[in-house]
Structure formats: C-alpha cells, structure tokens
Design a protein around this motif. Structure first.
Motif, PDB file in Angstrom:
ATOM      1  N   GLY A 336       0.817  -1.233   0.000  1.00 46.96           N
ATOM      2  CA  GLY A 336       0.000   0.000   0.000  1.00 46.96           C
ATOM      3  C   GLY A 336       0.835   1.260   0.000  1.00 46.96           C
ATOM      4  O   GLY A 336       0.715   2.096   0.894  1.00 46.96           O
ATOM      5  N   TYR A 337       1.688   1.435  -1.022  1.00 47.07           N
ATOM      6  CA  TYR A 337       2.540   2.639  -1.038  1.00 47.07           C
ATOM      7  C   TYR A 337       1.765   3.852  -1.548  1.00 47.07           C
ATOM      8  O   TYR A 337       0.775   3.721  -2.255  1.00 47.07           O
ATOM      9  CB  TYR A 337       3.806   2.410  -1.872  1.00 47.07           C
ATOM     10  N   HIS A 338       2.225   5.043  -1.163  1.00 50.00           N
ATOM     11  CA  HIS A 338       1.605   6.294  -1.638  1.00 50.00           C
ATOM     12  C   HIS A 338       2.598   6.991  -2.561  1.00 50.00           C
ATOM     13  O   HIS A 338       3.704   7.337  -2.151  1.00 50.00           O
ATOM     14  CB  HIS A 338       1.258   7.203  -0.463  1.00 50.00           C
ATOM     15  N   ALA A 339       2.203   7.174  -3.822  1.00 44.98           N
ATOM     16  CA  ALA A 339       3.123   7.735  -4.821  1.00 44.98           C
ATOM     17  C   ALA A 339       3.569   9.152  -4.450  1.00 44.98           C
ATOM     18  O   ALA A 339       4.687   9.549  -4.773  1.00 44.98           O
ATOM     19  CB  ALA A 339       2.471   7.742  -6.202  1.00 44.98           C
ATOM     20  N   ARG A 340       2.710   9.905  -3.763  1.00 48.31           N
ATOM     21  CA  ARG A 340       3.104  11.277  -3.404  1.00 48.31           C
ATOM     22  C   ARG A 340       4.274  11.252  -2.428  1.00 48.31           C
ATOM     23  O   ARG A 340       5.275  11.949  -2.611  1.00 48.31           O
ATOM     24  CB  ARG A 340       1.922  12.011  -2.758  1.00 48.31           C
ATOM     25  N   ASP A 341       4.179  10.415  -1.391  1.00 50.11           N
ATOM     26  CA  ASP A 341       5.239  10.375  -0.375  1.00 50.11           C
ATOM     27  C   ASP A 341       6.531   9.828  -0.967  1.00 50.11           C
ATOM     28  O   ASP A 341       7.626  10.305  -0.658  1.00 50.11           O
ATOM     29  CB  ASP A 341       4.783   9.518   0.815  1.00 50.11           C
ATOM     30  N   LEU A 342       6.405   8.829  -1.855  1.00 52.08           N
ATOM     31  CA  LEU A 342       7.617   8.260  -2.472  1.00 52.08           C
ATOM     32  C   LEU A 342       8.221   9.234  -3.492  1.00 52.08           C
ATOM     33  O   LEU A 342       9.436   9.243  -3.689  1.00 52.08           O
ATOM     34  CB  LEU A 342       7.309   6.917  -3.132  1.00 52.08           C
ATOM     35  N   ALA A 343       7.375  10.049  -4.147  1.00 54.74           N
ATOM     36  CA  ALA A 343       7.897  11.037  -5.106  1.00 54.74           C
ATOM     37  C   ALA A 343       8.759  12.068  -4.375  1.00 54.74           C
ATOM     38  O   ALA A 343       9.829  12.466  -4.862  1.00 54.74           O
ATOM     39  CB  ALA A 343       6.746  11.742  -5.824  1.00 54.74           C
TER      40      ALA A 343
END
Length: 731
Positions: A336-343
């Motif tokens: 369940g990763y969040h692309a915003r936080d990883l970006a």
C-alpha cells in the motif's frame, strides 16, 4: 571475486536468500542487477541486494544462480535506495517492493537495454502482387495493409495482439521479411530544444510561482495551491521549459482518471520532444518501451499514473505531481505505497525539485506547507477571463423529486440549455439504482457474500455487487416472498440518463462512468464529442469531476451529497470538500459565468456552510485543527492492521494478539480490534486494529520490534492480514 549473492525475491517473506555464484559468471554481480534463481520447484527472477565472500548455510543447502540477466543494474542507485526505504516504511519484503519498481516484462526476464530490434517489412514480391489478392485470408490482408503503410516492430506486433498465424502465412509466401536494426538512441533534444507553440503570457501569481520553483538548487519541495482554473498546467509548462533546455528530464505523475489525451496533448504541443506515457491500459511491451525511453534519456518527458513513479531517468531534472490530493496515488492492493510520499523521497535521493499541485491539497501536504517543510505557492485568481462561480444550495426537504432532481434544478437546467450552454450533473453512483426493493414485502436484495446491497444495471440486465463483483441476472421474483413487484430503489447514473432523455428530448445526453468507458478509447471519444458540442447534458461520476476543461459548461449540479457528509471514515469531510471544489471547478471555465447548485437535506450542515462561504482553503485549515484536537492524521501517524477470515473470531483473535504486543504509553494509542465498517465482504468477516503514535519514528520502531513475532503467530495462519501505513480508506 565474491562467491555468494543475497537475492530479494518477489515473495512475502521478509528476508533475502543466499545463492552461490557460478565459477565463471557472464558479468560481474552488483546490487540492483536481476538474476534468475531456483526457488523450490520453480525459477524466479529477483534482484541482487548484496555480494559476500562467505555464507553461514551448509554447502548442501546453497543453490547456484542460473544466470545474471543484466549487464547494468536494472535500477539506478537512487531508485534502488528508494525501494529499500519504501520496503521498510511500508512493512513489506524487499523483494515485493523491488518488483513493484520494475515493469512486468522485466519481472519476466525481458531485456532491459536491447542492442537491436526486429522489424517486419513487406517484400517487393508482396508490393508487386498487391494486397487485393489476399481477399480469402482476411487476417493476412489486415496485417499486409498495416505493413503497406509502414513497417512494424515485433514488439508492436505482439502488443497489438495481431494473428501470429497470419504472420507465418505471409512469411511462408515470402511476402514479409524480418530485419534486425540496431537501436539508435536519439538525444538531440538535449542540445537543441524546439518549442511547438509560443508560451502564454503568465499572470503575476503564475510568474512568481515559476520563479520560485526555478530558483531551487537541488532538492526542494513546493506545494502549488491554485484554485480550479488558475492555470497550474501553464506553470508546469514554463518550469519544464527551463528544465528541458538544461538537458534534463521531467517526470509528471497524474491520477488514473485525469490521464486524458487533453493533458498529454498540451505537453506534446508545447515541446517537440519524445513524451513517454505510462498507464494501466498499456500492454506489458508498451510499458517496457516507455521505461526504456526514460532510462536511456530519449524521452524528455515521462507522464504517467502511480506506477510511473519508478521510471528511471538518465538525466533527472524535476518531479511534478498534479492533483496530489487524489486517492488513486495510494495503492490499495498488495503493497500500500503512496506515490506522493515516495515522489518526495525520490526527489530527495535524486537531489532534484518536486512540485505538488492541487486546487484542494491533502491535509498532509497542507500541514507540511504550513509548517515550512514545503515551499507554499498560491494561485488565487482564475487564469484568462474566467469569472468567479455563483454557488447555491437547494434544500430538498419535503420537495418532490424526479429521479433525484428537484424542480428548482430542472428549471435552472432549462435556462442554461435554452441559452445554448452545456450542463453537468454529478452523481457518484453508477448503475440504474443502488438497490432492488420488493414493493410487496419491502425486502432489499443483498449480496450473499458482502454486507451490501446489489446495484441494478438495467442495460446489462444484471444486479451486481460493487464490492466483490458478484453478479446475477435481474431476478423476476422477490427472493423473500415470490412477488413480481420488484423496483429499483434510489438513483444511479444509468437511471438519471434515462429520465433526462425523456425530460429534455431536444438535448442529447452523455453518461460517463466506469460502465460506459470500459472499451479502449471510449473515454477519449466521449470527451471529444463533448468539446464539439455533440452533447448538451453531461451525467457522470467522479470521472467527470477532475481536471477536464469544458468551456461551454455553465451549470454544475450535485445531486446526492448527503451520503458523503456522514461516513465512518474520518477523512470523509476532507474528501467531500475536495470533490465539491473539483466538481464546482468545471463550471464557467471560459468567458461564460458559471453556476454550481448543490441539492441536500442538510442545508444547515456546518461543513457545507463553511465550504460554500469560505472556500476550500479555510475549510481545510479548520479540518486540520479538528484533526489535531482529535489526535488523528496528519497530526498523529497511523497504521491500520486488517484481517479477514471465514470465522470472525479468527480475525479477532489475531488482531487481539497484535494489540497485546503494542505499547500503550503516552504518545501511543491502540484502538480495536473492531469490525470494519463493512463487516462481511466476499464471504469473509473483516476486522481492523488502529495503532497511532504522535511521533513517526516511535511508530516505526514499535512495529519493527514486533514484526517477526507477528509473522510467527499461530493465529496468522487462519486469516489473511495486512498492515496499511498511512491508510487513506478505513472502509
């Protein structure tokens, strides 16, 4: 030369596996390269995480790797570090996270950087004979017609799912030949950037935002908060002009729904460079081509949805996340990763600027901007000559409704349609009716596997559960009393479309939801028809609400918002505020003034009032202080443990065992186990456990300390479970 390698494999176990290197490996082993290894009775592809000279395991247990696939690491160092960081942050195995970062074709062993490509070409013999001689072989004729216009690469041929038998038939006739052509990487855009159109003149606020983003040296994160229609895309384009002219690439992430040709066309029109596009409708080979174009530096701009975050860039320049509040950036299945936080983390590791843009920023990003962690940039005026929107509430208590529409809304629609404008009606429920009711005994037909009612889909002739996909033909008789007096209860987009056609026979109606846009290209066709003015009444779910520019829409009506105001999820008010603001932003985007009408039984609801009178910015800041008082995210940090089992007590016992291990000191809070808001789904009982901490570091350490023990719990074998870090959806 090391003798052993540690390999992360796409399995849920939180560990890497040791393998012996062959005496003469084809290439040197190093972290980030893919290897093929034996695993049990199968062969798997994993990534090397470390090399070493010794191994604790007895010789008999160590297997040898089959091959090292890559000459160069498949993941660059910053991307490799990002996936390892994400695996730790989201409590999953390194192998699961590393495979998330690679396109499916690479996970199956495809070549990451091919030296040559195979092209299919028509021979002179075929051109002399003419295609008409193939009338009796339609599949061969179709392929020959395509090759008559231009050669096809073998990858394109496979991606188009054309007939392999037809290709063999043409090759046997000596009509088609295969040609190996060396791959030529064109990096011409880096030395001479060509513009396809003259940039628009920026207003003062846009110019300030562009200057602030361009001034960043290395990593810096900016939140661009701009009201709908304020010209955020124009800011992105101006920033890209500087980045591209320096010979650097740009990665632009957009929500799945918002990825329309409209967005891509704007970038292609402005810059004469290769634009790689990555989204869920592409075949594995098409995704791999886009990934390769990013990795080689050939694609100057990479536009994509959530998974495009992991596309490598040879010359990283900037990451832009448009509509950063959108829930589709959070992956719900698997990791369940969040692309915003990883970006943001990737920008940090690549040392490049990150821009988060939204008219309705998420409370997480807003808090980071208000606390000074992000640069906060504002666009407060609508670009060009767009006017401010007029807003109104229609109180529908005691009002007669026609398919959910009040007389006041219908009258307003008539005025706008007669003036030659378009009208958009928003209803976030697809299907004909949300439930099937027996008029005689009052029985509501419920899904036999979930605690939810069946939705009636009249056109498809079926009742369907929107939670587990369970479907049946529409029953003739009530399951409870046998009566044939069955009726749809409530309104869905399909029924609304039908009633509007009867009510406004002169004005064509189009419905846009997941049912009408299933076929490839259908969404684009509908949107083009709307722009041409073929349709005057637009009916849709939130697919229509985001990012689209409809210059002739002057009235937007929201039909049923009451459900959004009352929800078991603490994020419901924030979501409603975002949705209302986004939908309202579709009205009056050109020179014509726009009107937004909202129907509700709760006309004095404080959330509604605050949103209408103060706008999203003040409303969101009010929500932030409420969350702080209630010790909820983003003020506190949360992990949601979910468990589902055929017997409710199995899921309950497992979560209770976890709860017993968690700290309950000051600064921590454990809530549950509790039944999920939808207790039963797809035949399984669902339970939840919330674990909150005031400090992110404290939450990380507390869970990492007990993870090995959770994996070994005997109760874990009797249920399916997952840990959701920063959950976006409690349902």
């Amino acid at each position: 030369m090391p003798q052993f390698v540690e390999v992360a494999l796409p399995v849920p176990m939180r560990r890497s596996y040791s393998y012996r290197l062959p005496a003469q490996p084809s290439t040197s082993p190093c972290p980030g390269k893919r290897v093929k290894v034996p695993f049990g009775k199968q062969q798997l592809i994993g990534l090397i995480t470390a090399t070493k000279d010794s191994c604790e395991l007895p010789d008999a247990q160590i297997k040898e790797i089959i091959e090292i696939i890559d000459d160069e690491p498949a993941l660059s160092e910053p991307l490799y570090k990002l996936t390892l960081w994400a695996a730790r942050y989201y409590f999953c195995s390194q192998g699961q996270m590393l495979t998330q970062a690679l396109p499916v074709a690479l996970r199956k062993g495809a070549d990451a950087a091919p030296k040559s490509r195979t092209w299919l070409k028509l021979t002179d013999k075929a051109r002399e004979a003419g295609i008409t001689t193939l009338k009796r072989a339609p599949a061969q004729q179709k392929l020959a017609e395509m090759l008559w216009q231009h050669p096809l690469s073998l990858d394109e041929f496979n991606a188009m799912e054309l007939s392999k038998a037809a290709l063999k038939g043409l090759e046997d006739k000596d009509w088609v030949q295969r040609e190996q052509v060396p791959v030529d990487i064109n990096l011409g855009w880096r030395t001479a950037l060509e513009l396809g159109e003259t940039p628009h003149k920026l207003n003062k606020e846009q110019a300030v935002a562009v200057a602030a983003i361009n001034a960043a040296e290395g990593y810096a994160c900016a939140l661009l908060e701009g009201i709908t229609g304020s010209g955020k895309t124009e800011v992105y384009l101006s920033v890209l002009e500087k980045i591209l002219s320096e010979g650097k690439q740009a990665l632009i992430l957009v929500p799945e729904i918002g990825l329309t040709p409209q967005t891509i066309d704007r970038f292609r029109r402005r810059f004469k460079v290769e634009v790689a596009v990555i989204h869920s409708n592409l075949t594995d080979n098409q995704r791999l081509d886009a990934w390769r174009a990013g990795r080689s530096g050939e694609a100057a701009i990479i536009i994509g949805t959530r998974s495009a975050l992991f596309t490598p860039m040879a010359f990283p320049g900037i990451i832009i996340l448009d509509e950063e509040h959108d829930s589709s950036f959070k992956q719900q299945e698997g990791v369940g990763y969040h692309a915003r936080d990883l970006a943001v983390m990737r920008g940090h590791l690549e040392n490049i600027p990150v821009v988060l843009g939204s008219a309705t920023p998420s409370l997480e990003s807003l808090q980071n901007a208000l606390s000074g962690r992000y640069r906060h940039l504002h666009l407060g005026e609508r670009a060009g000559n767009a006017k401010k929107v007029r807003q109104g509430i229609i109180d529908i208590r005691n009002q007669p409704l026609k398919a959910g529409m009040s007389a006041a809304l219908l009258n307003e629609m008539r005025l706008h349609l007669d003036a030659g404008n378009q009208v958009l009606l928003f209803l976030n429920r697809r299907g004909f009716a949300p439930a099937l009711l027996c008029h005689e005994c009052g029985h509501l037909h419920e899904c036999d596997r979930c605690d939810a009612f069946f939705t009636v889909h009249q056109k498809l002739g079926e009742i369907r559960c929107h939670h587990c996909g369970n479907q049946y033909a529409i029953p003739r008789q009530c399951h409870n009393c046998g009566s044939t007096m069955l009726m749809g209860q409530g309104i869905g987009t399909e029924q609304l479309e039908q009633v509007l056609k009867e009510e406004f026979p002169k004005y064509p109606v189009v419905r846009i939801d997941r049912d009408t846009t299933r076929l490839k290209g259908s969404l684009e066709n509908h949107l083009q028809a709307i722009h041409r003015g073929d349709y005057k009444i637009l009916v849709g779910t939130q697919m229509l609400a985001k990012g689209h520019h409809f210059p002739d829409v002057t009235l937007v009506g929201l039909l049923d918002v009451d459900g959004a105001l009352f929800s078991a999820d603490f994020r419901a008010p924030e979501r409603f505020g975002q949705l209302y603001t986004q939908v309202a932003g579709r009205a009056g985007r050109a020179a014509k003034p726009g009107t937004v009408l909202l129907q509700t039984h709760q006309s004095d609801n404080p959330i509604l009032r605050e949103l209408m009178h103060k706008g999203y910015g003040d409303f969101a800041r009010g929500q932030l202080s409420e969350r702080k008082q209630a010790a909820l995210p983003p003020a506190w940090h949360m992990v949601l443990a979910r468990a589902e089992a055929h017997r409710a007590e199995d899921a309950e016992a497992f979560l209770a065992a976890i709860a017993a291990m968690l700290p309950r000191d000051r600064g921590f809070e454990v809530i549950g186990p509790l039944p999920a808001p939808m207790d039963r789904k797809a035949g399984k009982h669902r339970r939840q456990l919330m674990f909150q901490a005031e400090q992110r570091q404290g939450l990380q350490q507390a869970l990492e300390a007990i993870l090995p023990a959770i994996d070994l719990l005997p109760e874990a074998k009797r249920c399916r479970w997952s840990l959701d870090r920063d959950p976006q959806d409690l349902l």
